[in-house]
Design a protein around this motif. Structure first.
Motif, PDB file in Angstrom:
ATOM      1  N   GLY A  49       1.104  -1.123  -0.047  1.00  0.00           N
ATOM      2  CA  GLY A  49       0.372  -0.297  -0.090  1.00  0.00           C
ATOM      3  C   GLY A  49       0.538   1.332  -0.070  1.00  0.00           C
ATOM      4  O   GLY A  49       0.086   1.935  -0.542  1.00  0.00           O
ATOM      5  N   ALA A  50       2.085   1.292   0.971  1.00  0.00           N
ATOM      6  CA  ALA A  50       3.078   2.141   0.384  1.00  0.00           C
ATOM      7  C   ALA A  50       3.652   2.703  -0.733  1.00  0.00           C
ATOM      8  O   ALA A  50       3.639   3.684  -0.682  1.00  0.00           O
ATOM      9  CB  ALA A  50       3.675   2.353   1.717  1.00  0.00           C
ATOM     10  N   TYR A  51       3.733   1.959  -0.786  1.00  0.00           N
ATOM     11  CA  TYR A  51       4.768   1.409  -2.332  1.00  0.00           C
ATOM     12  C   TYR A  51       3.737   2.240  -3.355  1.00  0.00           C
ATOM     13  O   TYR A  51       4.588   2.652  -4.081  1.00  0.00           O
ATOM     14  CB  TYR A  51       5.076  -0.020  -2.773  1.00  0.00           C
ATOM     15  N   VAL A  52       2.713   1.456  -3.937  1.00  0.00           N
ATOM     16  CA  VAL A  52       1.528   2.606  -4.904  1.00  0.00           C
ATOM     17  C   VAL A  52       0.732   3.865  -3.813  1.00  0.00           C
ATOM     18  O   VAL A  52       1.248   4.498  -4.682  1.00  0.00           O
ATOM     19  CB  VAL A  52      -0.204   1.732  -4.131  1.00  0.00           C
ATOM     20  N   TRP A  68      13.686   9.516   2.055  1.00  0.00           N
ATOM     21  CA  TRP A  68      13.445   7.910   2.394  1.00  0.00           C
ATOM     22  C   TRP A  68      12.932   8.829   3.955  1.00  0.00           C
ATOM     23  O   TRP A  68      11.529   7.078   4.153  1.00  0.00           O
ATOM     24  CB  TRP A  68      14.745   7.036   3.217  1.00  0.00           C
ATOM     25  N   ASN A  69      12.658   9.086   5.070  1.00  0.00           N
ATOM     26  CA  ASN A  69      12.388   9.746   6.362  1.00  0.00           C
ATOM     27  C   ASN A  69      10.370   9.092   5.905  1.00  0.00           C
ATOM     28  O   ASN A  69       9.593   9.408   6.862  1.00  0.00           O
ATOM     29  CB  ASN A  69      12.546  10.582   6.925  1.00  0.00           C
ATOM     30  N   ARG A  70       9.786  10.361   4.539  1.00  0.00           N
ATOM     31  CA  ARG A  70       8.886  10.041   4.525  1.00  0.00           C
ATOM     32  C   ARG A  70       7.747   8.795   4.133  1.00  0.00           C
ATOM     33  O   ARG A  70       6.759   8.763   4.576  1.00  0.00           O
ATOM     34  CB  ARG A  70       8.418  11.600   3.514  1.00  0.00           C
ATOM     35  N   ARG A  71       9.011   7.969   3.231  1.00  0.00           N
ATOM     36  CA  ARG A  71       8.252   6.816   3.146  1.00  0.00           C
ATOM     37  C   ARG A  71       7.971   5.811   4.078  1.00  0.00           C
ATOM     38  O   ARG A  71       7.100   4.938   4.373  1.00  0.00           O
ATOM     39  CB  ARG A  71       9.774   6.157   1.912  1.00  0.00           C
ATOM     40  N   LEU A  72       9.162   6.148   5.076  1.00  0.00           N
ATOM     41  CA  LEU A  72       8.651   5.432   6.282  1.00  0.00           C
ATOM     42  C   LEU A  72       7.637   5.721   7.268  1.00  0.00           C
ATOM     43  O   LEU A  72       7.020   4.913   7.927  1.00  0.00           O
ATOM     44  CB  LEU A  72      10.379   5.218   7.586  1.00  0.00           C
ATOM     45  N   ARG A  73       7.671   6.626   7.037  1.00  0.00           N
ATOM     46  CA  ARG A  73       6.688   7.522   8.213  1.00  0.00           C
ATOM     47  C   ARG A  73       5.108   7.305   7.146  1.00  0.00           C
ATOM     48  O   ARG A  73       4.522   7.010   8.045  1.00  0.00           O
ATOM     49  CB  ARG A  73       6.440   9.144   8.068  1.00  0.00           C
ATOM     50  N   LEU A  74       5.110   6.873   6.310  1.00  0.00           N
ATOM     51  CA  LEU A  74       3.773   6.638   5.261  1.00  0.00           C
ATOM     52  C   LEU A  74       3.618   4.885   5.965  1.00  0.00           C
ATOM     53  O   LEU A  74       2.740   4.432   5.832  1.00  0.00           O
ATOM     54  CB  LEU A  74       3.993   6.707   4.342  1.00  0.00           C
ATOM     55  N   PHE A  75       5.007   4.704   5.831  1.00  0.00           N
ATOM     56  CA  PHE A  75       4.741   2.528   5.956  1.00  0.00           C
ATOM     57  C   PHE A  75       4.055   3.101   7.841  1.00  0.00           C
ATOM     58  O   PHE A  75       3.091   2.189   7.911  1.00  0.00           O
ATOM     59  CB  PHE A  75       6.244   2.085   5.722  1.00  0.00           C
TER      60      PHE A  75
END
Length: 100
Positions: A49-52, A68-75
């Motif tokens: 879901g985070a990837y999409v 990367w920190n925004r990606r992890l926050r979304l995850f």
């Protein structure tokens, strides 16, 4: 992730992710095993879901990469929601089977 406020919010979201996926067992080892099993079961769906969502964000921004920190926050945010919904499903469903 330069300021103390950003670091604090990042680590607190990671801690909340672990807290929402916490599953209690008979002892500490049982709790750790159940929590890790919960994370292993939900992580592929949360990552997908985070990837999409990240792909859509990058497409809408003209190809600019999401840090990367925004990606992890979304995850973490999606993982918190998944942990919350799954725990409500597990705990609310206990004792509803007829004959038990």
């Amino acid at each position: 992730m330069q300021t103390l406020k950003e670091k604090f919010s990042f680590y607190s979201s990671a801690l909340l992710y672990l807290l929402f996926n916490l599953r209690l067992g008979a002892d500490a080892a049982g709790s750790l095993k159940a929590t890790l099993w919960q994370i292993v079961q939900t992580a592929p769906y949360v990552a997908g879901g985070a990837y999409v969502i990240i792909a859509m964000l990058q497409y809408m921004s003209g190809g600019e990469k999401v840090p990367w920190n925004r990606r992890l926050r979304l995850f973490f945010a999606l993982g918190i929601l998944a942990g919350l919904f799954l725990s409500i499903y597990e705990y609310a469903g206990q004792g509803t089977v007829p004959g038990k």
